[in-house]
Scaffold this active site. Structure first.
Site, PDB file in Angstrom:
ATOM      1  N   LYS A 227       0.729  -1.043   0.055  1.00 37.75           N
ATOM      2  CA  LYS A 227       0.014  -0.108  -0.074  1.00 37.75           C
ATOM      3  C   LYS A 227       0.856   1.272  -0.013  1.00 37.75           C
ATOM      4  O   LYS A 227       0.515   2.110  -0.789  1.00 37.75           O
ATOM      5  CB  LYS A 227      -0.959   0.041   1.225  1.00 37.75           C
TER       6      LYS A 227
ATOM      7  N   ASP B 280     -10.881   2.634   3.763  1.00 40.07           N
ATOM      8  CA  ASP B 280     -11.255   1.113   3.452  1.00 40.07           C
ATOM      9  C   ASP B 280     -12.663   0.974   3.183  1.00 40.07           C
ATOM     10  O   ASP B 280     -13.128  -0.054   2.887  1.00 40.07           O
ATOM     11  CB  ASP B 280     -10.891   0.470   4.903  1.00 40.07           C
TER      12      ASP B 280
ATOM     13  N   GLN C 183      -4.698  -1.865   9.655  1.00 38.28           N
ATOM     14  CA  GLN C 183      -4.565  -2.942   9.053  1.00 38.28           C
ATOM     15  C   GLN C 183      -5.208  -4.189   9.975  1.00 38.28           C
ATOM     16  O   GLN C 183      -4.819  -4.261  11.244  1.00 38.28           O
ATOM     17  CB  GLN C 183      -3.193  -3.325   8.711  1.00 38.28           C
TER      18      GLN C 183
HETATM   19  N1  GUN Z   1      -6.575  -6.912   6.084  1.00 37.93           N
HETATM   20  C1  GUN Z   1      -6.969  -7.789   4.656  1.00 37.93           C
HETATM   21  N2  GUN Z   1      -7.572  -6.793   3.942  1.00 37.93           N
HETATM   22  C2  GUN Z   1      -7.674  -5.683   4.462  1.00 37.93           C
HETATM   23  C3  GUN Z   1      -8.176  -4.411   4.008  1.00 37.93           C
HETATM   24  O1  GUN Z   1      -8.417  -4.119   2.902  1.00 37.93           O
HETATM   25  N3  GUN Z   1      -8.148  -3.408   5.047  1.00 37.93           N
HETATM   26  C4  GUN Z   1      -7.409  -3.358   6.240  1.00 37.93           C
HETATM   27  N4  GUN Z   1      -7.481  -2.459   6.915  1.00 37.93           N
HETATM   28  N5  GUN Z   1      -7.010  -4.872   6.628  1.00 37.93           N
HETATM   29  C5  GUN Z   1      -7.226  -5.932   5.777  1.00 37.93           C
END
Ligand code: GUN
Length: 292
Positions: free
Chosen positions: A52, A119, A96
């Protein structure tokens, strides 16, 4: 059979985002700023967050990584969220997931200001998306819609079967594909672990979205000739073939399903790269204060 190249589409979308950022800078605005909160050292989460941050660089965004050890308290994490909510230099942020067991994930998600929830997990964004109001869309469904759009796959009046009813993929995707828009106007069926007729439903589908997280679940005998298959599965299966010691494996038995399809996504290189791009698109929206 046409392979849906999520990597190529994601590279293209990142270029488009970078061009938008260049325009913002030329107008004297600042670049969008994404912050990521990472708790602990889970290998998968480390990789996702690193990717990311890398994508932010490509798009011309500012990014910040805030790390905590896995013994962080819920109070400390809530206080971090409060700071980020009130920091005018941060446009959007993510925490996350998964979080350690002693932390209530839902409480954390709901503490995030929905206007910075890139998100798209906050109930306000989920609800708004459900009734077609401007919102941050959850990354995987948004990425799938983008692929459908870029490959001009028809959805109106088509029968879509979604395997899996998770809050972040199956449910929001079902909603988006039924809206009065393109991609949408589809007849959507969601099947799940309690469904007794998954194969029969799949055989009727023009589009199958496999999002249950069970490697090689969808086999050729479940797919109608000419269907489109979207594979959301990314299970890490131990492997001696790779340096990392694991191989990302999809929910579709690709080799036998692909020859019968009109379009199909590979794993890796299909839906996966699009999820990060969706986060980047949401960050661009956040930077433009488009969701309020
Ligand atoms: N863990 C797995 N996929 C995601 C996501 O898209 N966002 C977040 N914050 N955690 C994750």
């Amino acid at each position: 059979m046409k392979l849906i190249d999520g990597k190529a589409v994601s590279d293209q979308v990142k270029k488009e985002i970078a061009a938008e950022v260049a325009k913002m800078l030329a107008e004297g605005k600042r670049a969008p700023h994404l912050a990521a909160v990472l708790v602990g050292h889970d290998g998968g989460s480390e990789t996702y967050v690193a990717n990311k941050i890398k994508a932010c660089e490509v798009c011309g965004f500012k990014s910040s990584l805030i790390r905590y050890e896995s013994d962080v308290t819920e109070e400390e994490l809530l206080s971090c969220i409060d700071k980020l909510n009130n920091d005018d230099t941060v446009d959007g942020f993510i925490v996350q997931l998964p979080l350690p067991k002693h932390i209530d994930e839902q409480k954390i998600v709901e503490a995030i200001d929905y206007r910075k929830d890139v998100d798209g997990f906050h109930p306000v964004n989920v609800g708004r998306a459900c009734i077609g109001l401007p919102s941050f869309l959850s990354a995987t469904p948004a990425g799938i819609l983008e692929l459908i759009k870029r490959y001009e796959i028809p959805t109106a009046g088509k029968h879509v079967v979604i395997i899996g009813r998770s809050n972040i993929v199956g449910k929001p995707l079902a909603n988006l594909l039924m809206r009065k828009d393109y991609p949408g106007n589809a007849t959507v069926t969601v099947v799940h672990s309690y469904s007794t007729d998954i194969k029969e439903q799949c055989l009727k589908a023009d589009i199958i979205v496999c999002a249950l997280g069970r490697p090689h679940f969808l086999t050729a005998d479940m797919v109608k000739e000419g269907a489109t298959v979207i594979d959301v599965g990314t299970t890490r299966v131990p492997s001696t073939e790779t340096k990392s010691g694991f191989k990302l494996t999809g929910d579709v038995k690709f080799d036998e399903v692909a020859p019968n399809c009109t379009f199909i996504t590979p794993v890796p290189g299909g839906v996966g790269p699009m999820t990060i791009v969706s986060l980047m698109k949401n960050t661009l929206l956040a930077g433009s204060k488009a969701i309020y």
